[in-house]
Scaffold this active site. Sequence first.
Site, mmCIF file in Angstrom:
data_model
loop_
_atom_site.group_PDB
_atom_site.id
_atom_site.type_symbol
_atom_site.label_atom_id
_atom_site.label_comp_id
_atom_site.label_asym_id
_atom_site.label_seq_id
_atom_site.Cartn_x
_atom_site.Cartn_y
_atom_site.Cartn_z
ATOM 1 N N ASN A 36 0.874 -1.175 0.000
ATOM 2 C CA ASN A 36 0.000 0.000 0.000
ATOM 3 C C ASN A 36 0.913 1.228 0.000
ATOM 4 O O ASN A 36 2.107 1.115 0.322
ATOM 5 C CB ASN A 36 -0.971 -0.027 1.199
ATOM 6 C CG ASN A 36 -0.263 0.188 2.527
ATOM 7 O OD1 ASN A 36 0.491 1.145 2.704
ATOM 8 N ND2 ASN A 36 -0.483 -0.722 3.472
ATOM 9 N N ASN B 244 -7.718 -7.637 10.059
ATOM 10 C CA ASN B 244 -7.735 -8.314 8.766
ATOM 11 C C ASN B 244 -7.788 -9.834 8.872
ATOM 12 O O ASN B 244 -7.742 -10.522 7.852
ATOM 13 C CB ASN B 244 -6.502 -7.917 7.942
ATOM 14 C CG ASN B 244 -6.469 -6.434 7.663
ATOM 15 O OD1 ASN B 244 -5.457 -5.786 7.893
ATOM 16 N ND2 ASN B 244 -7.568 -5.878 7.211
ATOM 17 N N ARG C 29 0.496 -11.492 2.353
ATOM 18 C CA ARG C 29 -0.263 -11.676 3.601
ATOM 19 C C ARG C 29 -0.997 -13.018 3.663
ATOM 20 O O ARG C 29 -1.581 -13.339 4.709
ATOM 21 C CB ARG C 29 -1.249 -10.518 3.810
ATOM 22 C CG ARG C 29 -0.549 -9.172 4.037
ATOM 23 C CD ARG C 29 -1.442 -8.156 4.720
ATOM 24 N NE ARG C 29 -1.802 -8.541 6.076
ATOM 25 C CZ ARG C 29 -2.639 -7.854 6.852
ATOM 26 N NH1 ARG C 29 -3.185 -6.742 6.394
ATOM 27 N NH2 ARG C 29 -2.938 -8.255 8.070
ATOM 28 N N ARG D 165 -8.731 -4.122 -2.378
ATOM 29 C CA ARG D 165 -8.371 -5.431 -1.817
ATOM 30 C C ARG D 165 -9.528 -6.419 -1.979
ATOM 31 O O ARG D 165 -9.425 -7.401 -2.700
ATOM 32 C CB ARG D 165 -8.018 -5.289 -0.343
ATOM 33 C CG ARG D 165 -6.831 -4.369 -0.059
ATOM 34 C CD ARG D 165 -5.543 -5.019 -0.443
ATOM 35 N NE ARG D 165 -4.388 -4.191 -0.123
ATOM 36 C CZ ARG D 165 -3.746 -4.197 1.024
ATOM 37 N NH1 ARG D 165 -4.132 -4.970 2.012
ATOM 38 N NH2 ARG D 165 -2.679 -3.442 1.207
ATOM 39 N N HIS E 188 -8.457 0.173 2.547
ATOM 40 C CA HIS E 188 -9.403 -0.648 3.316
ATOM 41 C C HIS E 188 -10.524 0.271 3.798
ATOM 42 O O HIS E 188 -10.271 1.427 4.161
ATOM 43 C CB HIS E 188 -8.744 -1.239 4.572
ATOM 44 C CG HIS E 188 -8.013 -2.521 4.364
ATOM 45 N ND1 HIS E 188 -6.905 -2.868 5.100
ATOM 46 C CD2 HIS E 188 -8.254 -3.569 3.532
ATOM 47 C CE1 HIS E 188 -6.480 -4.069 4.718
ATOM 48 N NE2 HIS E 188 -7.280 -4.517 3.768
ATOM 49 N N ASP F 178 -11.907 0.409 6.617
ATOM 50 C CA ASP F 178 -11.722 0.942 7.979
ATOM 51 C C ASP F 178 -10.676 2.046 8.064
ATOM 52 O O ASP F 178 -10.399 2.572 9.139
ATOM 53 C CB ASP F 178 -11.442 -0.181 8.994
ATOM 54 C CG ASP F 178 -10.061 -0.807 8.864
ATOM 55 O OD1 ASP F 178 -9.294 -0.408 7.967
ATOM 56 O OD2 ASP F 178 -9.743 -1.698 9.670
ATOM 57 N N ALA G 289 3.153 1.188 8.027
ATOM 58 C CA ALA G 289 2.669 -0.007 7.302
ATOM 59 C C ALA G 289 1.255 0.223 6.771
ATOM 60 O O ALA G 289 0.671 -0.657 6.144
ATOM 61 C CB ALA G 289 2.678 -1.224 8.218
ATOM 62 N N CYS H 255 -7.118 -1.024 12.954
ATOM 63 C CA CYS H 255 -6.517 -2.170 12.246
ATOM 64 C C CYS H 255 -5.847 -3.136 13.214
ATOM 65 O O CYS H 255 -5.682 -4.316 12.900
ATOM 66 C CB CYS H 255 -5.423 -1.734 11.292
ATOM 67 S SG CYS H 255 -5.815 -0.491 10.120
HETATM 68 N N1 ARG Z 1 0.334 -3.432 5.745
HETATM 69 C C1 ARG Z 1 -1.022 -3.897 5.933
HETATM 70 C C2 ARG Z 1 -1.672 -4.098 4.590
HETATM 71 O O1 ARG Z 1 -1.393 -3.344 3.689
HETATM 72 C C3 ARG Z 1 -1.799 -2.931 6.772
HETATM 73 C C4 ARG Z 1 -3.182 -3.395 7.102
HETATM 74 C C5 ARG Z 1 -3.967 -2.418 7.884
HETATM 75 N N2 ARG Z 1 -5.211 -2.972 8.268
HETATM 76 C C6 ARG Z 1 -6.433 -2.394 8.158
HETATM 77 N N3 ARG Z 1 -7.434 -3.001 8.669
HETATM 78 N N4 ARG Z 1 -6.601 -1.297 7.479
HETATM 79 O O2 ARG Z 1 -2.443 -5.000 4.384
#
Ligand code: ARG
Length: 298
Positions: A41, A90, A109, A158, A187, A189, A277, A283
């Site tokens: 991201n 997640n 992931r 995503r 995302h 959230d 990140a 998150c």
């Molecule tokens: N580095 C993770 C990703 O890109 C961060 C996830 C953050 N989670 C969230 N629920 N927004 O997937």
Amino acid sequence: MSTSVTNLNPNAINAVSILSSARPQLLMCAPHLYDVDYVINPWMTGNVHNASRDLAMKQWQNLYAAVSEVADVLLVEPQPGSPDMVFTANAGLLYNGEVAISSFFHPERQGEEPHFRRWFAEQGYKVLDVARETPFEGEGDALFSEDGTRLWVGYGTRTLESSHDLLRAAWGVEVVGLELIDPRFYHLDTCFAPLVGGYVMYYPAAFGADSLREIEAFYPEDSRIVVEEADAVRFACNAVNIGSTIILNRISEELLARLSSLDFEVVQVELSEFLRAGGAAKCLVMKLGKALDAPRLT
Ligand code: ARG
């Protein structure tokens, strides 16, 4: 905070949580193995191996302490090779004691899936698997309206829109897709937070025009808390809301005043190392429901 969470036994916490009654249960994962190892991201760009793990641990412990004031926290063990496992939102999405385990879009992931799956199975949750062909990133992209009548599901970066059908079919819930159009808010959230009292806090520019209309048709104007870009990029919408408490990263005086005027008690926790990140308070936490109604033991 007084207790060091580094040495806590997750099973001991679990036993205590089940005995205590109606506090919400949340799932977190300590950042012992947290790092920015890859770029999936825009926030991660320029941050590979740039986060301080010591500072991340301190910030996470502050979040843990703040969250523990209002909820019981269960822990899942971090696993080598899964640095983003700290972002437990997640892991999947829980509904009535059943968990839909995420099917991550990025291969980076996907290694987290079996770890989260095992944790939920061991805790006695009924597990629903989502096919690899239909990426779905759990509570990061799927949020119930506060009254529980509607499941808002982000798509476009995503989660694939067709994964919504599975949730509809499995749970008979009303699912409304929200198109995410700004890669920084990849995302749901990160830009949208249904709040207690029927409020919603959101960053309008993150959504496609039709999706914005859906949001504004559901939430009357005086229930909408519009977040400006300066707060949005500090992940203000990535807020943990339990009762009248809202826990989030640092926000502007204006937004703080607005939330306080609605009688929310705002707890700000600096989460700079996790922003590297692309994540913040919400998150780092997954909602498990109330101690007494989850899991459904089979
Ligand atoms: N580095 C993770 C990703 O890109 C961060 C996830 C953050 N989670 C969230 N629920 N927004 O997937």
